[in-house]
Design a protein around this motif. Structure first.
Motif, mmCIF file in Angstrom:
data_model
loop_
_atom_site.group_PDB
_atom_site.id
_atom_site.type_symbol
_atom_site.label_atom_id
_atom_site.label_comp_id
_atom_site.label_asym_id
_atom_site.label_seq_id
_atom_site.Cartn_x
_atom_site.Cartn_y
_atom_site.Cartn_z
ATOM 1 N N THR A 96 0.803 -1.218 0.000
ATOM 2 C CA THR A 96 0.000 0.000 0.000
ATOM 3 C C THR A 96 0.836 1.268 0.000
ATOM 4 O O THR A 96 0.370 2.318 -0.430
ATOM 5 C CB THR A 96 -0.919 0.042 1.240
ATOM 6 N N THR A 97 2.069 1.185 0.496
ATOM 7 C CA THR A 97 2.903 2.382 0.646
ATOM 8 C C THR A 97 4.326 2.093 0.176
ATOM 9 O O THR A 97 4.960 1.170 0.690
ATOM 10 C CB THR A 97 2.948 2.832 2.121
ATOM 11 N N PRO A 98 4.859 2.853 -0.781
ATOM 12 C CA PRO A 98 6.264 2.647 -1.166
ATOM 13 C C PRO A 98 7.184 3.028 -0.011
ATOM 14 O O PRO A 98 6.974 4.051 0.651
ATOM 15 C CB PRO A 98 6.455 3.571 -2.365
ATOM 16 N N MET A 99 8.177 2.171 0.240
ATOM 17 C CA MET A 99 9.074 2.397 1.374
ATOM 18 C C MET A 99 10.531 2.305 0.947
ATOM 19 O O MET A 99 10.901 1.441 0.141
ATOM 20 C CB MET A 99 8.792 1.384 2.482
ATOM 21 N N LEU A 100 11.316 3.190 1.515
ATOM 22 C CA LEU A 100 12.759 3.220 1.296
ATOM 23 C C LEU A 100 13.454 2.820 2.584
ATOM 24 O O LEU A 100 13.035 3.208 3.668
ATOM 25 C CB LEU A 100 13.210 4.623 0.885
ATOM 26 N N ASN A 101 14.530 2.054 2.453
ATOM 27 C CA ASN A 101 15.272 1.590 3.628
ATOM 28 C C ASN A 101 16.719 2.049 3.525
ATOM 29 O O ASN A 101 17.408 1.773 2.539
ATOM 30 C CB ASN A 101 15.204 0.073 3.719
ATOM 31 N N LEU A 102 17.181 2.775 4.561
ATOM 32 C CA LEU A 102 18.581 3.166 4.658
ATOM 33 C C LEU A 102 19.295 2.074 5.447
ATOM 34 O O LEU A 102 19.032 1.881 6.635
ATOM 35 C CB LEU A 102 18.689 4.513 5.371
ATOM 36 N N HIS A 103 20.185 1.343 4.768
ATOM 37 C CA HIS A 103 20.837 0.165 5.364
ATOM 38 C C HIS A 103 22.330 0.409 5.455
ATOM 39 O O HIS A 103 22.958 0.870 4.499
ATOM 40 C CB HIS A 103 20.552 -1.068 4.500
ATOM 41 N N PHE A 104 22.940 0.059 6.612
ATOM 42 C CA PHE A 104 24.337 0.383 6.864
ATOM 43 C C PHE A 104 25.283 -0.703 6.356
ATOM 44 O O PHE A 104 26.009 -1.346 7.127
ATOM 45 C CB PHE A 104 24.558 0.631 8.346
ATOM 46 N N SER A 105 25.281 -0.904 5.047
ATOM 47 C CA SER A 105 26.268 -1.778 4.413
ATOM 48 C C SER A 105 26.283 -1.481 2.919
ATOM 49 O O SER A 105 25.437 -0.740 2.415
ATOM 50 C CB SER A 105 25.951 -3.262 4.646
ATOM 51 N N LEU A 106 27.235 -2.074 2.214
ATOM 52 C CA LEU A 106 27.295 -1.969 0.756
ATOM 53 C C LEU A 106 26.607 -3.199 0.175
ATOM 54 O O LEU A 106 27.252 -4.193 -0.152
ATOM 55 C CB LEU A 106 28.751 -1.879 0.291
ATOM 56 N N LEU A 107 25.301 -3.135 0.094
ATOM 57 C CA LEU A 107 24.518 -4.283 -0.365
ATOM 58 C C LEU A 107 24.982 -4.741 -1.744
ATOM 59 O O LEU A 107 25.379 -3.928 -2.574
ATOM 60 C CB LEU A 107 23.039 -3.892 -0.409
ATOM 61 N N PRO A 108 24.975 -6.088 -1.962
ATOM 62 C CA PRO A 108 24.372 -7.142 -1.132
ATOM 63 C C PRO A 108 25.280 -7.712 -0.040
ATOM 64 O O PRO A 108 24.927 -8.714 0.568
ATOM 65 C CB PRO A 108 24.044 -8.219 -2.161
ATOM 66 N N ARG A 109 26.423 -7.108 0.198
ATOM 67 C CA ARG A 109 27.251 -7.585 1.307
ATOM 68 C C ARG A 109 26.632 -7.131 2.630
ATOM 69 O O ARG A 109 26.285 -5.971 2.790
ATOM 70 C CB ARG A 109 28.678 -7.065 1.172
ATOM 71 N N TRP A 110 26.505 -8.075 3.524
ATOM 72 C CA TRP A 110 25.986 -7.868 4.867
ATOM 73 C C TRP A 110 24.530 -7.404 4.904
ATOM 74 O O TRP A 110 24.199 -6.351 5.412
ATOM 75 C CB TRP A 110 26.888 -6.935 5.680
ATOM 76 N N ARG A 111 23.685 -8.251 4.319
ATOM 77 C CA ARG A 111 22.252 -8.117 4.566
ATOM 78 C C ARG A 111 21.963 -8.604 5.987
ATOM 79 O O ARG A 111 22.585 -9.535 6.461
ATOM 80 C CB ARG A 111 21.460 -8.984 3.594
ATOM 81 N N GLY A 112 21.015 -7.969 6.669
ATOM 82 C CA GLY A 112 20.613 -8.491 7.969
ATOM 83 C C GLY A 112 20.814 -7.524 9.115
ATOM 84 O O GLY A 112 21.000 -6.318 8.936
ATOM 85 N N ALA A 113 20.805 -8.081 10.333
ATOM 86 C CA ALA A 113 20.628 -7.299 11.563
ATOM 87 C C ALA A 113 21.877 -6.580 12.049
ATOM 88 O O ALA A 113 21.769 -5.564 12.728
ATOM 89 C CB ALA A 113 20.113 -8.219 12.674
ATOM 90 N N ALA A 114 23.074 -7.096 11.753
ATOM 91 C CA ALA A 114 24.290 -6.520 12.352
ATOM 92 C C ALA A 114 25.357 -6.270 11.282
ATOM 93 O O ALA A 114 26.470 -6.788 11.368
ATOM 94 C CB ALA A 114 24.835 -7.460 13.431
ATOM 95 N N PRO A 115 25.051 -5.437 10.284
ATOM 96 C CA PRO A 115 26.007 -5.271 9.179
ATOM 97 C C PRO A 115 27.306 -4.593 9.581
ATOM 98 O O PRO A 115 28.376 -4.955 9.068
ATOM 99 C CB PRO A 115 25.223 -4.416 8.171
ATOM 100 N N VAL A 116 27.252 -3.617 10.481
ATOM 101 C CA VAL A 116 28.479 -2.908 10.873
ATOM 102 C C VAL A 116 29.390 -3.843 11.661
ATOM 103 O O VAL A 116 30.601 -3.922 11.416
ATOM 104 C CB VAL A 116 28.129 -1.657 11.692
ATOM 105 N N GLU A 117 28.806 -4.557 12.620
ATOM 106 C CA GLU A 117 29.595 -5.475 13.452
ATOM 107 C C GLU A 117 30.213 -6.590 12.614
ATOM 108 O O GLU A 117 31.382 -6.957 12.814
ATOM 109 C CB GLU A 117 28.716 -6.059 14.546
ATOM 110 N N ARG A 118 29.450 -7.136 11.674
ATOM 111 C CA ARG A 118 29.968 -8.233 10.853
ATOM 112 C C ARG A 118 31.066 -7.755 9.911
ATOM 113 O O ARG A 118 32.049 -8.467 9.673
ATOM 114 C CB ARG A 118 28.828 -8.879 10.066
ATOM 115 N N ALA A 119 30.916 -6.558 9.358
ATOM 116 C CA ALA A 119 31.975 -6.024 8.498
ATOM 117 C C ALA A 119 33.268 -5.849 9.286
ATOM 118 O O ALA A 119 34.368 -6.173 8.803
ATOM 119 C CB ALA A 119 31.534 -4.687 7.902
ATOM 120 N N LEU A 120 33.154 -5.369 10.509
ATOM 121 C CA LEU A 120 34.330 -5.161 11.352
ATOM 122 C C LEU A 120 34.966 -6.498 11.736
ATOM 123 O O LEU A 120 36.192 -6.671 11.625
ATOM 124 C CB LEU A 120 33.922 -4.379 12.591
ATOM 125 N N LEU A 121 34.151 -7.451 12.175
ATOM 126 C CA LEU A 121 34.687 -8.755 12.568
ATOM 127 C C LEU A 121 35.368 -9.468 11.408
ATOM 128 O O LEU A 121 36.358 -10.172 11.598
ATOM 129 C CB LEU A 121 33.560 -9.638 13.116
#
Length: 292
Positions: A96-121
């Motif tokens: 019903t509503t177009p939605m935009l998502n600001l995600h903290f990774s360079l998709l498709p790398r690190w999709r999901g809940a903890a992209p910053v932590e996983r990139a660092l690890l």
């Protein structure tokens, strides 16, 4: 898809990481009919319920606050912007509503809940922010833009999130004002950033010093001392080889599988974080004390 230059924008987000985007949109003059966020909750064992950071910022800005995601569709917005909302948005609402998502990774790398932590690890030397069209599946939507940010050798996850939040907010407002353009399908091999567990943060001192240093920079890295949990809040890599077994305290450093980690800030069980030198002076530990 949203209009190329939407003006009436609903917002959904909850933690501190989402606040810069909300503030920047408000300062840029966008009409924000509703801010949807997580409900107030108790953040300390003895404290009272407190508003989410986004709710507090919305009230300061004079914006209406809701805890019902259905209000994203019921406010007459051109589109909704979602930043670290913390809940899945149903397919019926997305229809019903177009939605935009600001995600903290360079998709498709690190999709999901903890992209910053996983990139660092993982030892990545760069990360970034992506703006994508939100889909019901996990972070799979087409991407409008990616903004790359280098990861420095001493950057912590908290520092990276703050930087990504600020720079992502500026790029978001700029693209909404200047025109979103046409999003492109994600390309490349996806990786998944599952939420970190206590096991991910537990230090294995036989690992290389660089790996342990990354764990500490993620935040909450822990070991044990005399059978009690001991958190290392800050540390630096120290040059030279470790002339002791992994986990052994050597002056103000700890031996690892291939070098030394110099302790900076520590948190013994039941105490607040403190300077490692101060702790060592007061602890009066015997020679060859071992962690873990």
């Amino acid at each position: 898809m949203p209009p190329d230059r939407p003006r009436r924008i609903a917002f959904a987000g909850t933690p501190h990481d989402a606040v810069p985007a909300l503030r920047t949109l408000a300062e840029a003059g966008f009409e924000i009919p509703v801010v949807v966020t997580g409900a107030a909750r108790r953040r300390t064992r003895r404290g009272s319920d407190t508003l989410s950071p986004v709710a507090a910022a919305a009230e300061e800005l004079g914006l209406p606050v809701s805890h019902d995601p259905a209000d994203l569709a019921g406010c007459g917005a051109d589109c909704a912007v979602v930043v670290a909302y913390g809940q899945l948005i149903g397919e019926d609402l997305l229809a019903t509503t177009p939605m935009l998502n600001l995600h903290f990774s360079l998709l498709p790398r690190w999709r999901g809940a903890a992209p910053v932590e996983r990139a660092l690890l993982a030892g990545d030397d760069r990360t970034g922010v992506s703006l994508m069209a939100l889909e019901a599946t996990l972070d799979t939507g087409p991407v409008y833009w990616r903004h790359e940010v280098p990861i420095g050798p001493a950057d912590t996850a908290a520092e990276l999130r703050n930087r990504l939040a600020r720079e992502g907010a500026q790029h978001l407002a700029g693209s909404l004002t200047g025109g979103l353009g046409t999003p492109q399908s994600q390309s490349g091999e996806p990786t998944y950033a599952r939420k970190l567990t206590p096991a991910d943060r537990q230090i294995d001192w036989s690992q290389p010093a660089a790996h342990i240093h990354r764990q500490i920079r993620v935040g909450g890295a822990w070991t044990t001392l005399d059978g009690e949990r001991f958190i290392i809040r800050g540390a630096t890599l120290q040059s030279g080889e470790a002339a002791a077994s992994p986990g052994t305290l050597v002056d103000d450093a700890v031996a690892t599988g291939d070098g030394l980690i110099l302790l900076r800030t520590v948190q013994p069980a039941g105490r607040a974080a403190l300077d490692a030198h101060d702790w060592l002076r007061g602890a009066r530990l015997p020679p060859a004390t071992r962690f873990g």
